[in-house]
Design a protein around this motif. Structure first.
Motif, PDB file in Angstrom:
ATOM      1  N   GLY A 201       0.809  -1.209   0.000  1.00 35.38           N
ATOM      2  CA  GLY A 201       0.000   0.000   0.000  1.00 35.38           C
ATOM      3  C   GLY A 201       0.838   1.252   0.000  1.00 35.38           C
ATOM      4  N   TRP A 202       0.280   2.299  -0.571  1.00 37.77           N
ATOM      5  CA  TRP A 202       0.845   3.641  -0.494  1.00 37.77           C
ATOM      6  C   TRP A 202      -0.026   4.461   0.448  1.00 37.77           C
ATOM      7  N   PHE A 203       0.625   5.147   1.358  1.00 41.22           N
ATOM      8  CA  PHE A 203      -0.052   5.983   2.337  1.00 41.22           C
ATOM      9  C   PHE A 203       0.596   7.365   2.303  1.00 41.22           C
ATOM     10  N   ARG A 204      -0.105   8.351   2.807  1.00 38.22           N
ATOM     11  CA  ARG A 204       0.497   9.690   2.863  1.00 38.22           C
ATOM     12  C   ARG A 204       0.057  10.396   4.131  1.00 38.22           C
ATOM     13  N   GLN A 205       0.906  11.306   4.559  1.00 38.99           N
ATOM     14  CA  GLN A 205       0.592  12.122   5.714  1.00 38.99           C
ATOM     15  C   GLN A 205       0.995  13.556   5.436  1.00 38.99           C
ATOM     16  N   ALA A 206      -0.006  14.412   5.410  1.00 40.03           N
ATOM     17  CA  ALA A 206       0.221  15.844   5.218  1.00 40.03           C
ATOM     18  C   ALA A 206       0.430  16.502   6.576  1.00 40.03           C
ATOM     19  N   PRO A 207       1.088  17.661   6.600  1.00 36.28           N
ATOM     20  CA  PRO A 207       1.319  18.355   7.872  1.00 36.28           C
ATOM     21  C   PRO A 207       0.021  18.599   8.624  1.00 36.28           C
ATOM     22  N   GLY A 208      -0.016  18.196   9.883  1.00 40.55           N
ATOM     23  CA  GLY A 208      -1.190  18.434  10.713  1.00 40.55           C
ATOM     24  C   GLY A 208      -2.352  17.499  10.469  1.00 40.55           C
ATOM     25  N   LYS A 209      -2.148  16.507   9.613  1.00 38.78           N
ATOM     26  CA  LYS A 209      -3.238  15.575   9.289  1.00 38.78           C
ATOM     27  C   LYS A 209      -2.836  14.153   9.623  1.00 38.78           C
ATOM     28  N   GLU A 210      -3.828  13.304   9.746  1.00 37.08           N
ATOM     29  CA  GLU A 210      -3.566  11.888   9.992  1.00 37.08           C
ATOM     30  C   GLU A 210      -3.118  11.207   8.704  1.00 37.08           C
ATOM     31  N   ARG A 211      -2.402  10.115   8.886  1.00 34.36           N
ATOM     32  CA  ARG A 211      -1.996   9.333   7.724  1.00 34.36           C
ATOM     33  C   ARG A 211      -3.227   8.705   7.074  1.00 34.36           C
ATOM     34  N   GLU A 212      -3.229   8.682   5.750  1.00 34.19           N
ATOM     35  CA  GLU A 212      -4.356   8.105   5.026  1.00 34.19           C
ATOM     36  C   GLU A 212      -3.870   7.152   3.948  1.00 34.19           C
ATOM     37  N   GLY A 213      -4.694   6.164   3.676  1.00 31.70           N
ATOM     38  CA  GLY A 213      -4.393   5.244   2.593  1.00 31.70           C
ATOM     39  C   GLY A 213      -4.670   5.900   1.252  1.00 31.70           C
ATOM     40  N   VAL A 214      -3.731   5.809   0.356  1.00 31.32           N
ATOM     41  CA  VAL A 214      -3.857   6.405  -0.976  1.00 31.32           C
ATOM     42  C   VAL A 214      -4.266   5.345  -2.003  1.00 31.32           C
ATOM     43  N   SER A 215      -3.499   4.275  -2.032  1.00 29.49           N
ATOM     44  CA  SER A 215      -3.762   3.217  -2.996  1.00 29.49           C
ATOM     45  C   SER A 215      -3.074   1.951  -2.535  1.00 29.49           C
ATOM     46  N   CYS A 216      -3.730   0.819  -2.772  1.00 25.43           N
ATOM     47  CA  CYS A 216      -3.173  -0.464  -2.347  1.00 25.43           C
ATOM     48  C   CYS A 216      -3.369  -1.492  -3.458  1.00 25.43           C
ATOM     49  N   ILE A 217      -2.511  -2.507  -3.448  1.00 23.42           N
ATOM     50  CA  ILE A 217      -2.525  -3.494  -4.515  1.00 23.42           C
ATOM     51  C   ILE A 217      -2.290  -4.879  -3.929  1.00 23.42           C
ATOM     52  N   SER A 218      -2.998  -5.852  -4.472  1.00 23.98           N
ATOM     53  CA  SER A 218      -2.837  -7.225  -4.002  1.00 23.98           C
ATOM     54  C   SER A 218      -1.482  -7.782  -4.443  1.00 23.98           C
ATOM     55  N   SER A 219      -1.131  -8.918  -3.914  1.00 21.94           N
ATOM     56  CA  SER A 219       0.187  -9.496  -4.185  1.00 21.94           C
ATOM     57  C   SER A 219       0.389  -9.805  -5.664  1.00 21.94           C
ATOM     58  N   SER A 220      -0.676 -10.210  -6.339  1.00 23.63           N
ATOM     59  CA  SER A 220      -0.560 -10.537  -7.771  1.00 23.63           C
ATOM     60  C   SER A 220      -0.686  -9.317  -8.659  1.00 23.63           C
ATOM     61  N   GLY A 221      -1.185  -8.235  -8.091  1.00 25.85           N
ATOM     62  CA  GLY A 221      -1.456  -7.044  -8.891  1.00 25.85           C
ATOM     63  C   GLY A 221      -2.827  -7.066  -9.537  1.00 25.85           C
ATOM     64  N   GLY A 222      -3.575  -8.128  -9.307  1.00 24.16           N
ATOM     65  CA  GLY A 222      -4.861  -8.248  -9.968  1.00 24.16           C
ATOM     66  C   GLY A 222      -5.973  -7.427  -9.359  1.00 24.16           C
ATOM     67  N   SER A 223      -5.754  -6.932  -8.154  1.00 26.81           N
ATOM     68  CA  SER A 223      -6.759  -6.119  -7.480  1.00 26.81           C
ATOM     69  C   SER A 223      -6.111  -4.849  -6.952  1.00 26.81           C
ATOM     70  N   THR A 224      -6.762  -3.722  -7.204  1.00 28.35           N
ATOM     71  CA  THR A 224      -6.240  -2.432  -6.746  1.00 28.35           C
ATOM     72  C   THR A 224      -7.347  -1.642  -6.069  1.00 28.35           C
ATOM     73  N   ASN A 225      -6.944  -0.687  -5.279  1.00 29.44           N
ATOM     74  CA  ASN A 225      -7.891   0.123  -4.523  1.00 29.44           C
ATOM     75  C   ASN A 225      -7.349   1.539  -4.444  1.00 29.44           C
ATOM     76  N   TYR A 226      -8.238   2.525  -4.567  1.00 30.48           N
ATOM     77  CA  TYR A 226      -7.814   3.926  -4.539  1.00 30.48           C
ATOM     78  C   TYR A 226      -8.705   4.741  -3.626  1.00 30.48           C
ATOM     79  N   ALA A 227      -8.103   5.702  -2.959  1.00 34.76           N
ATOM     80  CA  ALA A 227      -8.893   6.676  -2.224  1.00 34.76           C
ATOM     81  C   ALA A 227      -9.668   7.528  -3.224  1.00 34.76           C
ATOM     82  N   ASP A 228     -10.838   7.977  -2.824  1.00 38.08           N
ATOM     83  CA  ASP A 228     -11.666   8.771  -3.736  1.00 38.08           C
ATOM     84  C   ASP A 228     -10.926  10.007  -4.229  1.00 38.08           C
ATOM     85  N   SER A 229     -10.083  10.572  -3.393  1.00 34.56           N
ATOM     86  CA  SER A 229      -9.404  11.817  -3.743  1.00 34.56           C
ATOM     87  C   SER A 229      -8.374  11.653  -4.851  1.00 34.56           C
ATOM     88  N   VAL A 230      -7.971  10.411  -5.149  1.00 32.01           N
ATOM     89  CA  VAL A 230      -6.935  10.211  -6.174  1.00 32.01           C
ATOM     90  C   VAL A 230      -7.422   9.367  -7.347  1.00 32.01           C
TER      91      VAL A 230
END
Length: 125
Positions: A35-64
């Motif tokens: 998974g890729w996560f990000r943390q902006a100054p003053g904000k909590e860490r959030e999940g950006v995008s994640c991928i299964s081990s095979s790459g066959g399934s992906t997930n994205y935050a609505d903002s990206v």
């Protein structure tokens, strides 16, 4: 020891693009969801995008959705995050992380088996 190293961050103008890389050492990424996560100054860490081990399934935050693309090259032991149409709200430290359970699942929950040190992305004119 499981290690992840991010690279590719930097300063980019609004509307620009960057590609982040997450390279693994000490273990094979084939058996991990990533998974890729990000943390902006003053904000909590959030999940950006994640991928299964095979790459066959992906997930994205609505903002990206529609702007970012996650992919992986298990032969190179590397996961990528292509970021297009960047805007100032994308400014953050970006981290990659590995999860050894539920590896066919691309949800961004329960990560913690390994974390990288982060790479800073700054979107500014």
């Amino acid at each position: 020891q499981l290690q992840l190293v991010e690279s590719g961050g930097g300063l980019v103008q609004p509307g620009g693009s960057l590609r982040l890389s997450c390279a693994a050492s000490g273990f094979t990424l084939d058996y991990y969801a990533i998974g890729w996560f990000r943390q902006a100054p003053g904000k909590e860490r959030e999940g950006v995008s994640c991928i299964s081990s095979s790459g066959g399934s992906t997930n994205y935050a609505d903002s990206v959705k529609g702007r970012f693309t996650i992919s992986r090259d298990n032969a190179k032991n590397t996961v990528y995050l292509q970021m297009n149409s960047l805007n100032p709200e994308d400014t953050a430290v970006y981290y990659c992380a590995a999860r050894a359970r539920f590896i066919s699942d691309s949800s961004c929950h329960n990560y913690g088996d390994a974390w990288g040190q982060g790479t800073l992305v700054t979107v500014s004119s």
